[in-house]
Design an enzyme around this catalytic site. Structure first.
Site, PDB file in Angstrom:
ATOM      1  N   GLU A  69      -0.700  -8.458   5.216  1.00 34.28           N
ATOM      2  CA  GLU A  69      -0.355  -8.694   6.631  1.00 34.28           C
ATOM      3  C   GLU A  69      -1.582  -8.793   7.531  1.00 34.28           C
ATOM      4  O   GLU A  69      -1.490  -9.319   8.628  1.00 34.28           O
ATOM      5  CB  GLU A  69       0.604  -7.606   7.138  1.00 34.28           C
ATOM      6  CG  GLU A  69      -0.015  -6.243   7.455  1.00 34.28           C
ATOM      7  CD  GLU A  69      -0.335  -5.405   6.218  1.00 34.28           C
ATOM      8  OE1 GLU A  69      -0.122  -5.874   5.085  1.00 34.28           O
ATOM      9  OE2 GLU A  69      -0.815  -4.266   6.411  1.00 34.28           O
ATOM     10  N   HIS A  79      -3.135  -5.260   1.495  1.00 27.84           N
ATOM     11  CA  HIS A  79      -2.484  -5.488   2.798  1.00 27.84           C
ATOM     12  C   HIS A  79      -2.465  -6.975   3.147  1.00 27.84           C
ATOM     13  O   HIS A  79      -3.328  -7.429   3.897  1.00 27.84           O
ATOM     14  CB  HIS A  79      -3.255  -4.747   3.894  1.00 27.84           C
ATOM     15  CG  HIS A  79      -3.083  -3.264   3.872  1.00 27.84           C
ATOM     16  ND1 HIS A  79      -2.159  -2.607   4.649  1.00 27.84           N
ATOM     17  CD2 HIS A  79      -3.712  -2.312   3.154  1.00 27.84           C
ATOM     18  CE1 HIS A  79      -2.229  -1.308   4.413  1.00 27.84           C
ATOM     19  NE2 HIS A  79      -3.165  -1.101   3.515  1.00 27.84           N
ATOM     20  N   CYS A  85       0.835  -1.204   0.000  1.00 26.96           N
ATOM     21  CA  CYS A  85       0.000   0.000   0.000  1.00 26.96           C
ATOM     22  C   CYS A  85       0.874   1.261   0.000  1.00 26.96           C
ATOM     23  O   CYS A  85       1.550   1.516  -0.985  1.00 26.96           O
ATOM     24  CB  CYS A  85      -0.989  -0.049   1.158  1.00 26.96           C
ATOM     25  SG  CYS A  85      -2.415   1.003   0.860  1.00 26.96           S
TER      26      CYS A  85
HETATM   27  N1  GLN Z   1      -3.499   6.475   0.833  1.00 33.74           N
HETATM   28  C1  GLN Z   1      -2.260   6.187   1.482  1.00 33.74           C
HETATM   29  C2  GLN Z   1      -1.125   6.993   0.863  1.00 33.74           C
HETATM   30  O1  GLN Z   1      -1.296   7.642  -0.087  1.00 33.74           O
HETATM   31  C3  GLN Z   1      -1.956   4.714   1.442  1.00 33.74           C
HETATM   32  C4  GLN Z   1      -2.968   3.958   2.286  1.00 33.74           C
HETATM   33  C5  GLN Z   1      -2.437   2.759   2.992  1.00 33.74           C
HETATM   34  O2  GLN Z   1      -1.244   2.491   3.061  1.00 33.74           O
HETATM   35  N2  GLN Z   1      -3.329   2.002   3.576  1.00 33.74           N
HETATM   36  O3  GLN Z   1      -0.037   6.962   1.361  1.00 33.74           O
END
Ligand code: GLN
Length: 202
Positions: free
Chosen positions: A183, A181, A84
């Site tokens: 994890e 994610h 992410c």
């Molecule tokens: N929207 C977040 C960002 O731009 C990422 C979201 C996340 O890691 N769950 O950094």
């Protein structure tokens, strides 16, 4: 290629699901350790960069004087896995970042922040993932991969729904990144893939 039997894999512990990543890595057969200080990068065979907020992660990395040492380790070939916001941090190019937003870089990909829409906080979807059948993924304000350079390969796409076909898992040499994610699931297969990449088996 160097073969490491029980690799030491760090989890960047500035923000995000540090404990969950440590548990998944251990389950996948690695030794896992939280990393917050520059010297803690020295002995690592690989590094996980968790999710969170990419603008916050770079700010904290600067504060902890980790940004340049980390960039240097990545430039020297340290294997890395970003989830992410961690995917954003590994991208060489980002779209929809804040003005001048910096990343660590290391993957030949262009990543769009908050790509599924700011209003979509989180959702679940089946992902068609190379080598990992029947994978169910959790997304939280996730980015997607807008473009993949010649050095990188697409590993996974959203399987169905309005975002079907969007690229959500990529690999570039010993670098791995997912929009989702892994994890916070009970499925350690994506971590096992990274551990195998670090070991030099894949
Ligand atoms: N929207 C977040 C960002 O731009 C990422 C979201 C996340 O890691 N769950 O950094």
């Amino acid at each position: 290629m160097r073969v490491v039997n029980e690799p030491l894999i760090g989890v960047l512990a500035l923000q995000g699901d540090v404990r969950e990543h440590l548990r998944m890595l251990t389950e996948a057969g690695a030794r896992a350790t939280a990393v917050r200080r520059p010297h803690e990068l020295d002995d690592l065979d690989g590094l996980v960069i968790p999710g969170g907020e990419s603008t916050t992660i770079i700010r904290l990395a600067d504060t902890f004087e980790l940004t340049e040492p980390l960039r240097k380790r990545l430039a020297d070939g340290l294997p890395a896995f970003g989830t992410c916001a961690g995917m954003i941090m590994l991208a060489d190019r980002i779209v929809d970042g804040t003005l001048g937003q910096q990343t660590f870089g290391g993957m030949d990909i262009t990543v769009r922040r908050n790509a599924f829409g700011r209003q979509i906080d989180s959702f679940e979807a089946d992902v068609e993932l190379a080598g990992i059948p029947d994978y169910h993924a959790l997304f939280i304000r996730a980015p997607w991969v807008e473009a993949v350079g010649p050095g990188a390969e697409v590993l996974g796409r959203v399987g169905s729904g309005p975002a079907a076909g969007r690229i959500v898992a990529v690999r570039d040499g010993t670098r791995l990144a997912t929009s989702f994610h892994p994890e916070i699931t009970h499925d350690s297969r994506v971590h096992a893939l990274f551990v195998a990449m670090v070991k030099g088996n894949l």
